[in-house]
Design a protein around this motif. Structure first.
Motif, PDB file in Angstrom:
ATOM      1  N   PHE A 314       0.006 -14.901   1.439  1.00 38.44           N
ATOM      2  CA  PHE A 314       0.487 -13.875   2.367  1.00 38.44           C
ATOM      3  C   PHE A 314       0.539 -12.513   1.679  1.00 38.44           C
ATOM      4  N   PHE A 315       1.034 -12.472   0.440  1.00 33.06           N
ATOM      5  CA  PHE A 315       1.052 -11.218  -0.318  1.00 33.06           C
ATOM      6  C   PHE A 315      -0.368 -10.676  -0.490  1.00 33.06           C
ATOM      7  N   SER A 316      -1.312 -11.557  -0.740  1.00 32.85           N
ATOM      8  CA  SER A 316      -2.701 -11.124  -0.923  1.00 32.85           C
ATOM      9  C   SER A 316      -3.247 -10.495   0.360  1.00 32.85           C
ATOM     10  N   ARG A 317      -2.913 -11.081   1.511  1.00 28.24           N
ATOM     11  CA  ARG A 317      -3.379 -10.518   2.784  1.00 28.24           C
ATOM     12  C   ARG A 317      -2.727  -9.163   3.050  1.00 28.24           C
ATOM     13  N   GLN A 318      -1.460  -9.058   2.722  1.00 28.48           N
ATOM     14  CA  GLN A 318      -0.774  -7.783   2.903  1.00 28.48           C
ATOM     15  C   GLN A 318      -1.353  -6.715   1.977  1.00 28.48           C
ATOM     16  N   TRP A 319      -1.699  -7.095   0.769  1.00 30.14           N
ATOM     17  CA  TRP A 319      -2.267  -6.146  -0.181  1.00 30.14           C
ATOM     18  C   TRP A 319      -3.577  -5.553   0.353  1.00 30.14           C
ATOM     19  N   GLN A 320      -4.351  -6.373   1.044  1.00 28.67           N
ATOM     20  CA  GLN A 320      -5.644  -5.919   1.555  1.00 28.67           C
ATOM     21  C   GLN A 320      -5.503  -4.948   2.720  1.00 28.67           C
ATOM     22  N   GLN A 321      -4.387  -4.995   3.452  1.00 36.99           N
ATOM     23  CA  GLN A 321      -4.263  -4.150   4.631  1.00 36.99           C
ATOM     24  C   GLN A 321      -3.245  -3.028   4.483  1.00 36.99           C
ATOM     25  N   MET A 322      -2.468  -2.999   3.396  1.00 37.24           N
ATOM     26  CA  MET A 322      -1.457  -1.967   3.201  1.00 37.24           C
ATOM     27  C   MET A 322      -1.881  -1.005   2.100  1.00 37.24           C
TER      28      MET A 322
END
Length: 373
Positions: A314-322
């Motif tokens: 989840f952190f990895s997905r957030q990193w890609q979009q934030m």
């Protein structure tokens, strides 16, 4: 145009113009005067957030239209240097209205004076232009318009504090900056604390001290290493973590529940769900799953590896979009801690747990606003 000038143009005396009336009201509606100028400038400061000395010396050439509804405004801040700002929509509409209001007056003044953005008459029907207005002029304006504060007294307007009003009125629903951002970028947090957060009463002083103590305790909690058990044995927990057992006042029954899984939340086993550490004391903890990573009540066991890996994805997905700065402000400390916990597990445990992670939001208990695209 003054009464005397108007009288000369039409061939009558100033006394006759004044006696017949109508001239004062007409000029008040057509030409901006001090009363209107003060209102425009105060409102523009609130809408734009530009400091008073930056607003004071603006000229029409500082207004750069970038389309029908966008203005890039250049100004000089006295303590720094030239700056520019893409004006908010309300400030654009206000500035557009002001330029239309002052256009006629600019045709009656010399070109060098007509360059000034804030052009107005000192009084309606007069011919003397406003040079600068000070705090006395503003307070007289407040009295004339009967503006009162909470105490019923005439409102005290400090133009140097208008930027604070601008920041307070900002829409925070889409705010992506740091919660520790200062009101003035030229100030350090310490300076702004001294200027704007001075405790005036004993009760305020106690409240400020309580906030400082909470912040210090939070820093201390974050500095402690995570509590990770590698064997599901109560004896190992009691022997390996005597400080944890002492701090939480754990008895044999609680230790058995921690090790056996009865106290599990999503990513960890919790020493006391009703502690009130992240919410009301005596109520179940409302913290989000990642908050447990830095909580001193958390005890991590190998059975939590799957949930931890799902949270890491989840952190990895957030990193890609934030934006990077926003991600670090919101999730940075937790993303660093989760790897510390996983590094303490047997690599075989982590490898086996990875087979159960499909990298989707529905693997985590998320709120709608926390979903990734």
């Amino acid at each position: 145009m003054s009464i005397s000038e108007f009288g000369r143009n039409v061939g009558i005396s100033a006394a006759v113009v004044h006696r017949r009336g109508g001239f004062h009201d007409a000029t008040q509606a057509v030409f901006p005067h001090l009363e209107v100028l003060i209102a425009y400038r105060l409102l523009f400061g609130i809408y734009s957030g530009i400091v008073p000395d930056g607003i004071e010396d603006l000229v029409t050439q500082d207004v750069d239209w970038a389309g029908d509804s966008t203005i890039l405004l250049s100004y000089v801040k006295g303590r720094t240097a030239a700056e520019s700002l893409n004006l908010p929509r309300r400030a654009v509409r206000l500035l557009e209205q002001w330029l239309a209001h002052s256009t006629l007056l600019r045709g009656f003044v010399p070109s060098d004076e007509g360059r000034k953005l804030w052009l107005g008459l000192s009084r309606a029907g007069g011919d003397r232009r406003v040079r600068k207005f000070d705090r006395v002029a503003i307070q007289r304006w407040v009295v004339r318009h009967q503006l009162a504060g909470d105490d019923g007294q005439p409102l005290k307007i400090h133009r140097s504090r208008i930027r604070t009003t601008h920041e307070a009125m900002r829409d925070k629903s889409a705010w992506t900056g740091s919660g520790r951002a200062t009101i003035d970028p030229n100030h350090t947090p310490a300076i702004e604390g001294d200027h704007y957060l001075t405790a005036a009463t004993p009760a305020q002083q106690r409240a400020v001290e309580a906030v400082i103590e909470d912040a210090q305790h939070d820093l201390l909690r974050r500095s402690h290493p995570p509590t990770v058990i590698t064997e599901d044995e109560a004896a190992a927990l009691a022997e390996g973590y005597p400080q944890l057992v002492a701090d939480l006042a754990l008895d044999d029954e609680v230790i058995a529940e921690l090790v056996g899984g009865q106290r599990d939340v999503f990513t960890t086993a919790c020493g006391d769900q009703l502690s009130g550490l992240h919410g009301p004391k005596g109520k179940p903890c409302p913290a989000r799953p990642w908050v447990c990573l830095l909580c001193p009540l958390a005890v991590f066991a190998p059975r939590h590896a799957v949930s931890l890996l799902r949270l890491k994805a989840f952190f990895s997905r957030q990193w890609q979009q934030m934006p990077a700065a926003h991600f670090m402000a919101v999730f940075g400390p937790y993303a660093a801690r989760i790897q510390q916990v996983l590094d303490r597990f047997d690599p075989a445990v982590v490898t086996a747990a990875a087979a159960h992670v499909v990298d989707r939001d529905d693997e985590l208990p998320l709120r709608p606003e926390e979903m990734t695209a």
